[in-house]
Design an enzyme around this catalytic site. Structure first.
Site, short mmCIF file in Angstrom:
data_model
loop_
_atom_site.label_atom_id
_atom_site.label_comp_id
_atom_site.label_asym_id
_atom_site.label_seq_id
_atom_site.Cartn_x
_atom_site.Cartn_y
_atom_site.Cartn_z
N ASP A 1 0.87 -1.17 0.00
CA ASP A 1 0.00 0.00 0.00
C ASP A 1 0.91 1.23 0.00
O ASP A 1 1.96 1.21 0.65
CB ASP A 1 -0.86 -0.04 1.28
N LYS B 1 -10.77 6.63 -5.30
CA LYS B 1 -12.21 6.35 -5.29
C LYS B 1 -13.12 7.57 -5.08
O LYS B 1 -14.31 7.41 -4.83
CB LYS B 1 -12.51 5.31 -4.23
N SER C 1 -17.72 -2.03 -8.50
CA SER C 1 -18.75 -1.23 -7.83
C SER C 1 -20.07 -1.31 -8.59
O SER C 1 -20.08 -1.47 -9.82
CB SER C 1 -18.26 0.22 -7.80
N TYR D 1 -13.98 8.03 -12.36
CA TYR D 1 -13.83 6.94 -11.38
C TYR D 1 -14.65 5.72 -11.81
O TYR D 1 -14.14 4.60 -11.87
CB TYR D 1 -14.28 7.43 -9.98
N LYS E 1 -13.63 1.62 -13.22
CA LYS E 1 -14.14 0.31 -12.79
C LYS E 1 -14.60 -0.50 -14.00
O LYS E 1 -14.31 -1.69 -14.11
CB LYS E 1 -15.28 0.48 -11.78
N TYR F 1 -19.43 -4.03 -5.34
CA TYR F 1 -19.93 -3.62 -4.03
C TYR F 1 -21.06 -2.62 -4.20
O TYR F 1 -20.97 -1.71 -5.02
CB TYR F 1 -18.86 -2.88 -3.21
N PHE F 2 -22.02 -2.70 -3.30
CA PHE F 2 -23.00 -1.62 -3.20
C PHE F 2 -22.41 -0.59 -2.22
O PHE F 2 -21.28 -0.18 -2.43
CB PHE F 2 -24.39 -2.19 -2.90
N ARG G 1 -30.23 3.44 -1.30
CA ARG G 1 -29.01 2.66 -1.54
C ARG G 1 -29.10 1.35 -0.78
O ARG G 1 -29.93 1.18 0.11
CB ARG G 1 -27.77 3.41 -1.02
N ARG H 1 -27.65 16.47 -5.22
CA ARG H 1 -26.23 16.48 -5.57
C ARG H 1 -26.11 16.02 -7.01
O ARG H 1 -26.67 14.99 -7.39
CB ARG H 1 -25.48 15.54 -4.63
N ASP I 1 -25.99 12.22 -8.69
CA ASP I 1 -26.50 11.17 -7.80
C ASP I 1 -27.50 10.28 -8.52
O ASP I 1 -28.31 10.74 -9.32
CB ASP I 1 -27.19 11.79 -6.58
N1 UFG Z 1 -25.74 11.87 0.88
C1 UFG Z 1 -26.33 12.92 1.56
N2 UFG Z 1 -25.52 13.77 2.23
C2 UFG Z 1 -24.17 13.65 2.28
C3 UFG Z 1 -23.57 12.56 1.59
C4 UFG Z 1 -24.38 11.71 0.89
O1 UFG Z 1 -27.56 13.07 1.54
O2 UFG Z 1 -23.49 14.48 2.90
C5 UFG Z 1 -26.60 10.91 0.18
C6 UFG Z 1 -26.32 10.83 -1.30
O3 UFG Z 1 -27.09 11.78 -2.01
C7 UFG Z 1 -26.73 9.39 -1.61
C8 UFG Z 1 -26.43 8.63 -0.33
O4 UFG Z 1 -26.33 9.63 0.69
O5 UFG Z 1 -28.10 9.34 -1.83
C9 UFG Z 1 -25.14 7.86 -0.38
O6 UFG Z 1 -24.10 8.72 -0.80
P1 UFG Z 1 -22.57 8.30 -0.72
O7 UFG Z 1 -21.77 9.45 -1.23
O8 UFG Z 1 -22.25 7.77 0.63
O9 UFG Z 1 -22.48 7.06 -1.72
P2 UFG Z 1 -22.85 6.99 -3.28
O10 UFG Z 1 -23.95 5.99 -3.39
O11 UFG Z 1 -23.06 8.29 -3.90
O12 UFG Z 1 -21.48 6.47 -3.87
C10 UFG Z 1 -21.00 5.22 -3.52
C11 UFG Z 1 -19.47 5.21 -3.53
C12 UFG Z 1 -18.94 5.35 -4.92
C13 UFG Z 1 -19.62 4.42 -5.87
C14 UFG Z 1 -21.11 4.57 -5.78
C15 UFG Z 1 -21.80 3.55 -6.61
O13 UFG Z 1 -18.96 6.23 -2.73
O14 UFG Z 1 -17.58 5.02 -4.87
O15 UFG Z 1 -21.52 4.34 -4.44
O16 UFG Z 1 -23.12 3.93 -6.82
F1 UFG Z 1 -19.27 4.68 -7.14
#
Ligand code: UFG
Length: 347
Positions: A34, A88, A128, A155, A159, A183-184, A237, A301, A304
């Site tokens: 790493d 990531k 992912s 990103y 993948k 991964y989810f 999610r 966002r 999303d």
């Molecule tokens: N969210 C908020 N507020 C925040 C952060 C996130 O409301 O401050 C919401 C987002 O809109 C989303 C959910 O929480 O609906 C999850 O958001 P994350 O950023 O935790 O995760 P994502 O699903 O956007 O992204 C993740 C990984 C990515 C990957 C993606 C695959 O971080 O690496 O899943 O869909 F690509």
């Protein structure tokens, strides 16, 4: 009983460190390489505290093929590789695409070339659910057969490209097998709170932002949109416990090394099979920990996805793996980790 030696590339990171623990618990010998670009050397202490074993760790950028070869020659006998080492951050990848393409793609190509050269039998690759984009509602929950959609970020594109590189290389006759794990949303921390997620700077992901808000580092959590076509209007999610996820890597590696896979490349979705909205998740956290999370609904966002969750039946049946830890226990583990970080004066 020692089962074999596994190179955990990126094993000091969030999912890599939890997987190193589960590999050691299952009887594997672990070698970690790493570059610590998104982790720190203390993670090794956490792994040792949990397992009683300190794996060999070499700090090295895996883009450097000669240096990686030298490490593998100095630590011979690696049977399998699990490749976590990758950048990531979705937003950063949009701003700095070449940084992402170079790191995430060169690292994989080096690994595949070295595997053929050194007789390493299999690679488990971290992919992912981002490859599915926003699946059509008729495809929810998503199986591995759902169509791949054009990537929404560099990103996500890395993948997709990496999955293709693995498939093409093996179809061309490379002497190893691969299991690709999609991964989810991995969340939570080890129940011992010795290892967990260590975000750099302001967290972009929901759980670290939420736990930092709950402990008072951030003023309030922004909920990105409540006007989606979902029951409560917030995004959905499939949040999967990181230890459950780590265990899937162990059974995938067992399967490859014992030659139980018929196909040279197999793909599995790793999720719980349950979709949870952002607002439901906040409520579950508050109930599980008895801690209030100040939050405010703000605009959507950009980029999303509205809703995505897994159909994990293939992993359930073929790997004999199932997500087991409840969402409440997982959120409690994330909270305990946040409190441990405060005790250690880190965050
Ligand atoms: N969210 C908020 N507020 C925040 C952060 C996130 O409301 O401050 C919401 C987002 O809109 C989303 C959910 O929480 O609906 C999850 O958001 P994350 O950023 O935790 O995760 P994502 O699903 O956007 O992204 C993740 C990984 C990515 C990957 C993606 C695959 O971080 O690496 O899943 O869909 F690509």
């Amino acid at each position: 009983m020692k089962k074999g030696k596994i190179l955990v590339a990126g094993g000091m990171g969030y999912i890599g460190s939890h997987t190193a623990v589960e590999l050691i618990n299952a009887g594997y010998e672990v070698l970690i390489i790493d570059d610590l670009s998104n982790s720190n050397a203390d993670v090794l202490d956490g792994i040792e505290k949990i397992t009683g074993t300190r794996p060999v760790f070499v700090q090295q950028d895996l883009k450097d093929k000669e240096a990686t070869r030298a490490i593998l020659k100095a630590n011979p006998g690696v049977d399998g590789v699990i490749l976590f080492a990758a950048y990531k951050a979705v937003g950063e990848s949009v701003r700095e695409p070449l940084k992402y393409y170079r790191n995430n793609i060169v690292t994989l190509i080096n690994q595949l070339e070295l595997m053929a050269e050194l007789g390493i039998k299999g690679i488990v690759f971290s992919s992912s659910c981002t490859v599915y984009g926003q699946p059509d509602v008729s495809h929810l929950p998503v199986t591995e057969k759902a169509p791949i959609q054009p990537a929404l970020s560099p990103y996500g594109n890395t993948k997709q490209i990496n999955e293709e590189i693995i498939r093409d290389t093996i179809h061309a006759g490379a002497p190893f097998k691969s299991i690709i794990l999609r991964y989810f949303n991995p969340i939570g921390a080890h129940p011992s709170a010795e290892i967990g997620e260590l975000p750099n700077g302001v967290p972009q992901n929901l759980i670290p932002y939420l736990t930092q808000t709950a402990i008072g580092i951030r003023k309030e959590l922004s909920v990105f949109g409540d006007d989606y076509h979902t029951p409560d209007g917030s995004c959905i999610r499939d949040y999967i416990n990181v230890v459950d996820l780590a265990k899937a890597h162990v059974v995938a590696m067992d399967r490859m090394l014992e030659n139980r896979s018929d196909e040279p490349v197999e793909i599995f979705n790793l999720g719980t099979g349950h979709g949870v909205s952002v607002l439901e998740l906040i409520q579950t956290f508050e109930k599980a920990t008895d801690v209030k999370v100040p939050y405010r609904v703000v605009g959507r966002r950009e980029g999303d996805i509205e809703q995505v969750w897994a159909n994990p039946e293939k992993a359930n049946k073929v790997l004999g793996w199932k997500a087991e830890v409840s969402l409440a226990d997982t959120l409690r583990s994330a909270w305990n980790w946040q409190k441990r970080l405060r005790e250690r004066g880190i965050q």
